[in-house]
Design an enzyme around this catalytic site. Structure first.
Site, PDB file in Angstrom:
ATOM      1  N   ASP A  98     -12.295  16.656  19.662  1.00 18.25           N
ATOM      2  CA  ASP A  98     -12.702  16.504  18.270  1.00 18.25           C
ATOM      3  C   ASP A  98     -14.082  17.128  18.090  1.00 18.25           C
ATOM      4  O   ASP A  98     -15.071  16.658  18.666  1.00 18.25           O
ATOM      5  CB  ASP A  98     -12.733  15.012  17.929  1.00 18.25           C
ATOM      6  CG  ASP A  98     -12.935  14.753  16.438  1.00 18.25           C
ATOM      7  OD1 ASP A  98     -13.473  15.646  15.742  1.00 18.25           O
ATOM      8  OD2 ASP A  98     -12.564  13.662  15.974  1.00 18.25           O
ATOM      9  N   LYS A 163     -12.585  28.746   6.441  1.00 20.97           N
ATOM     10  CA  LYS A 163     -11.762  28.242   5.341  1.00 20.97           C
ATOM     11  C   LYS A 163     -12.557  27.164   4.613  1.00 20.97           C
ATOM     12  O   LYS A 163     -13.244  26.367   5.236  1.00 20.97           O
ATOM     13  CB  LYS A 163     -10.460  27.643   5.895  1.00 20.97           C
ATOM     14  CG  LYS A 163      -9.603  26.994   4.804  1.00 20.97           C
ATOM     15  CD  LYS A 163      -8.166  26.865   5.222  1.00 20.97           C
ATOM     16  CE  LYS A 163      -7.934  25.873   6.337  1.00 20.97           C
ATOM     17  NZ  LYS A 163      -6.522  25.874   6.760  1.00 20.97           N
TER      18      LYS A 163
END
Length: 211
Positions: A98, A163
């Site tokens: 993560d 993005k």
């Protein structure tokens, strides 16, 4: 018994199976249709050159890493990171973890071993709930982490492609990019689904860390 499909999920499945980019990716042995977003932007903006060092954030299932490795060649390096496990990609160093956790960031930094990066690419997005008030802050938090990583590890003159969803925090983020890069370009590749709120920002020419 399995869960009954909702009309929207059934529609998505039909669209997915009929999608020209999905079909093309299968035929050309790329891992996902996302390859065509990156390849279109690369063709337009000349992102990659042989011998470059690339970091791919939110890399799974791996088509961006595949493409980047193909472009930088055996003298280049690609480091890929995702919370989801990813099948090996020839020549790519993969970290499963993560990105929000400091230990995972340290693992990536250890692999880099002081090497400065030419381009950071990020197709990261949080698991979406459908509630903009929840999803947008999660997205902006990931992007803040990606910016911070890029700020500390990009070479002067390096690029950062990400993005992003337009919404709360977008303008402030754009301002931050413009302060730290020579120019910021907006891209909406053809392979990006029309109804998606995603766009891509390409920050070019990192000005370097301020002492």
């Amino acid at each position: 018994m399995g869960k009954k499909r909702t009309p929207s999920s059934s529609r998505w499945l039909k669209e997915h199976h009929d999608d020209e980019y999905v079909l093309r990716a299968r035929k050309e042995n790329w891992r996902s249709r996302a390859i065509y977003k990156l390849s279109e932007m690369d063709e337009k903006d000349r992102l990659f050159k042989p011998g470059m060092t690339i970091v791919d954030l939110g890399a799974a299932p791996g088509s961006w890493s595949q493409y980047a490795m193909h472009k930088v060649g055996h003298n280049g390096k690609v480091f890929a990171l995702d919370i989801l496990p990813m099948n090996p990609v020839a020549g790519v160093d993969i970290i499963t973890g993560d990105f929000r956790e400091e230990s995972v960031l340290h693992e990536l930094e250890a692999l880099l071993d002081g090497r400065k990066i030419d381009v950071v690419i990020s197709d990261m997005a949080p698991n979406t709930s459908g509630m903009k008030g929840v999803d947008q802050p999660r997205m902006m938090y990931l992007l803040d982490l990606a910016f911070d990583f890029s700020y500390h590890h990009l070479k002067p003159g390096g690029d950062f492609l990400m993005k992003i969803f337009q919404g709360e925090g977008f303008e402030e983020y754009l301002k931050q990019l413009r302060e730290n890069f020579d120019k910021v370009l907006t891209r909406k590749p053809k392979a990006s689904r029309a109804r998606s709120s995603e766009i891509y920002l390409l920050a070019r020419g990192f000005k370097g860390r301020k002492e």
